[in-house]
Design an enzyme around this catalytic site. Structure first.
Site, mmCIF file in Angstrom:
data_model
loop_
_atom_site.group_PDB
_atom_site.id
_atom_site.type_symbol
_atom_site.label_atom_id
_atom_site.label_comp_id
_atom_site.label_asym_id
_atom_site.label_seq_id
_atom_site.Cartn_x
_atom_site.Cartn_y
_atom_site.Cartn_z
ATOM 1 N N ARG A 121 0.841 -1.191 0.000
ATOM 2 C CA ARG A 121 0.000 0.000 0.000
ATOM 3 C C ARG A 121 0.882 1.249 0.000
ATOM 4 O O ARG A 121 2.037 1.193 0.357
ATOM 5 C CB ARG A 121 -0.896 0.029 1.235
ATOM 6 C CG ARG A 121 -2.089 -0.918 1.170
ATOM 7 C CD ARG A 121 -2.973 -0.776 2.389
ATOM 8 N NE ARG A 121 -3.544 0.531 2.502
ATOM 9 C CZ ARG A 121 -3.319 1.387 3.517
ATOM 10 N NH1 ARG A 121 -2.543 1.036 4.510
ATOM 11 N NH2 ARG A 121 -3.888 2.574 3.542
ATOM 12 N N LYS A 186 3.732 -6.411 12.256
ATOM 13 C CA LYS A 186 2.996 -6.759 11.030
ATOM 14 C C LYS A 186 3.365 -8.162 10.545
ATOM 15 O O LYS A 186 4.538 -8.491 10.390
ATOM 16 C CB LYS A 186 3.313 -5.724 9.940
ATOM 17 C CG LYS A 186 2.527 -5.941 8.664
ATOM 18 C CD LYS A 186 2.397 -4.650 7.893
ATOM 19 C CE LYS A 186 1.809 -4.877 6.524
ATOM 20 N NZ LYS A 186 1.490 -3.637 5.828
ATOM 21 N N ARG A 323 -1.383 4.810 13.530
ATOM 22 C CA ARG A 323 -0.501 4.205 14.512
ATOM 23 C C ARG A 323 -0.876 4.662 15.921
ATOM 24 O O ARG A 323 -1.540 5.703 16.092
ATOM 25 C CB ARG A 323 0.964 4.491 14.236
ATOM 26 C CG ARG A 323 1.302 5.937 14.273
ATOM 27 C CD ARG A 323 2.786 6.127 14.067
ATOM 28 N NE ARG A 323 3.116 7.517 14.241
ATOM 29 C CZ ARG A 323 4.318 7.986 14.169
ATOM 30 N NH1 ARG A 323 5.336 7.210 13.908
ATOM 31 N NH2 ARG A 323 4.545 9.259 14.358
HETATM 32 C C1 BTN Z 1 0.566 -3.808 2.366
HETATM 33 O O1 BTN Z 1 1.268 -2.839 2.063
HETATM 34 O O2 BTN Z 1 0.382 -4.094 3.543
HETATM 35 C C2 BTN Z 1 -0.079 -4.651 1.305
HETATM 36 C C3 BTN Z 1 0.820 -5.769 0.853
HETATM 37 C C4 BTN Z 1 0.217 -6.649 -0.238
HETATM 38 C C5 BTN Z 1 1.230 -7.615 -0.797
HETATM 39 C C6 BTN Z 1 0.611 -8.610 -1.720
HETATM 40 S S1 BTN Z 1 1.692 -9.954 -2.092
HETATM 41 C C7 BTN Z 1 0.589 -10.508 -3.337
HETATM 42 C C8 BTN Z 1 0.071 -9.276 -4.044
HETATM 43 N N1 BTN Z 1 0.975 -8.873 -5.106
HETATM 44 C C9 BTN Z 1 1.533 -7.702 -4.857
HETATM 45 O O3 BTN Z 1 2.365 -7.137 -5.603
HETATM 46 N N2 BTN Z 1 1.121 -7.208 -3.686
HETATM 47 C C10 BTN Z 1 0.150 -8.090 -3.066
#
Ligand code: BTN
Length: 329
Positions: A121, A186, A323
């Site tokens: 994100r 996390k 946070r």
């Molecule tokens: C975050 O920032 O918390 C979200 C992370 C999401 C990661 C997943 S891994 C599978 C899918 N492909 C990606 O490139 N991102 C999501």
């Protein structure tokens, strides 16, 4: 793009034993020099392979690879599944298909052993080393437009939380909008991307990344507290079994969301809210807001109570981060 021979080499080395370049070459019908070149590029994507003259190559600790047959065998739902050894991003791949021919079937799911451009994100990178975590993207359609998408990402949080709790003996919690925490660190993240009209058919990609066994070399690149499944469980987690259960939970939650939106799920979300009734700091591109976190409402908005006026404001998703406020003594 990842060549088939590299995947075969990883399969040979996955037992953690020594294998000579000559024997690997014979098995694959390629030269020793070609094996050596493949090993070099495997090392570049994070595989810890070392060589000893006279003994050959060894993949430190071995690897348990993803296997679609095993996943299907352990799973009561039958999504179409695709597995890539290496891909830039499973989300990007599905978004590409949506924008081109889009013959995707609802629930089509893509898995990868490694992502070279994993997306998180807020423009962040999602560290995606080979063979150690879960990277999953699932395609869904909804006919109520893009507004359905933000609520869905909260619902998916519950599916991931339920799956982690099936394996872990420590309770997993949710951090609005899309993070999963264990012990305040996390363990997983969700990135939902959408394509479509505000009120018509909407195509969604639900991306889920779960830390299973974080390699030390990657850990130092992560700029926030993290944990992984193998740290919080008694025994090592089998990724194939985990994915099978995750697919079941994703299906259940999606069906519930389609029928009732967050009308039932929001209570479950609030019960597992990591910051419930705590003083938090919400940062967006334009401002920082401090307040008491009261959880979410049935629309998925975060309810933030002003500390002096006690007025509650609703925060809708977007490029925001939350946070716990540090107490200054
Ligand atoms: C975050 O920032 O918390 C979200 C992370 C999401 C990661 C997943 S891994 C599978 C899918 N492909 C990606 O490139 N991102 C999501």
């Amino acid at each position: 793009m990842f060549m088939d021979n590299k995947h075969k080499i990883v399969q040979v080395l996955s037992d953690g034993e020594f294998h000579s370049g000559e024997v690997i070459g014979q098995q694959l019908g390629i030269s020793r020099a070609a094996v050596s070149e493949h090993i070099k590029s495997l090392s570049k994507i994070g595989l810890d392979i070392f060589s000893i003259t006279g003994k050959g190559y060894q993949l430190a600790g071995g690897l348990s690879l993803l296997d679609l047959k095993q996943i299907k065998h352990n799973c009561s739902v039958s999504n179409e599944l695709e597995l890539f050894p290496v891909i830039p991003s499973t989300n990007e791949y599905l978004m590409g298909l949506i924008k081109s021919e889009n013959t995707l079937v609802d629930g089509h799911t893509v898995l990868a052993e490694c992502q070279t451009k994993g997306k998180g994100r807020r423009g962040r990178t999602w560290q995606s080393p080979f063979g150690t975590h879960v990277y999953l993207s699932q395609y869904r359609t909804m006919d109520n437009g893009l507004s359905a998408a933000s609520g869905l990402s909260l619902a998916i949080g519950i599916a991931v939380l339920n799956t982690i709790n099936l394996f872990s003996n420590k309770k997993c919690q949710l951090k609005w909008p899309n993070d999963l925490l264990v012990d305040g660190k996390k363990i997983a993240g969700i990135l939902v991307e959408a394509e479509g009209q505000a009120d018509g058919i909407c195509h969604l990609v639900i991306g889920v990344g779960i830390n299973v066994d974080m390699p030390a070399a990657v850990a130092s690149d992560i700029d926030q507290p993290w944990t992984d499944l193998n740290t919080i469980t008694d025994s090592l987690v089998d990724r194939n079994e985990f994915i099978a259960k995750l697919l079941e939970q994703l299906e259940d939650t999606y069906q519930e969301y389609k029928l009732n939106r967050l009308n039932n799920l929001f209570k479950l979300w609030n019960k597992n809210n990591a910051f419930l009734n705590q003083i938090v700091e919400l940062t967006s591109t334009s401002k920082v807001q401090v307040g008491k976190c009261l959880g979410i409402d049935t629309s998925g908005a975060l309810l933030l109570e002003d500390l002096t006026s006690k007025v509650t404001s609703k925060i809708f998703g977007g490029e925001v981060s939350l946070r716990k406020k540090k107490v200054v003594s």
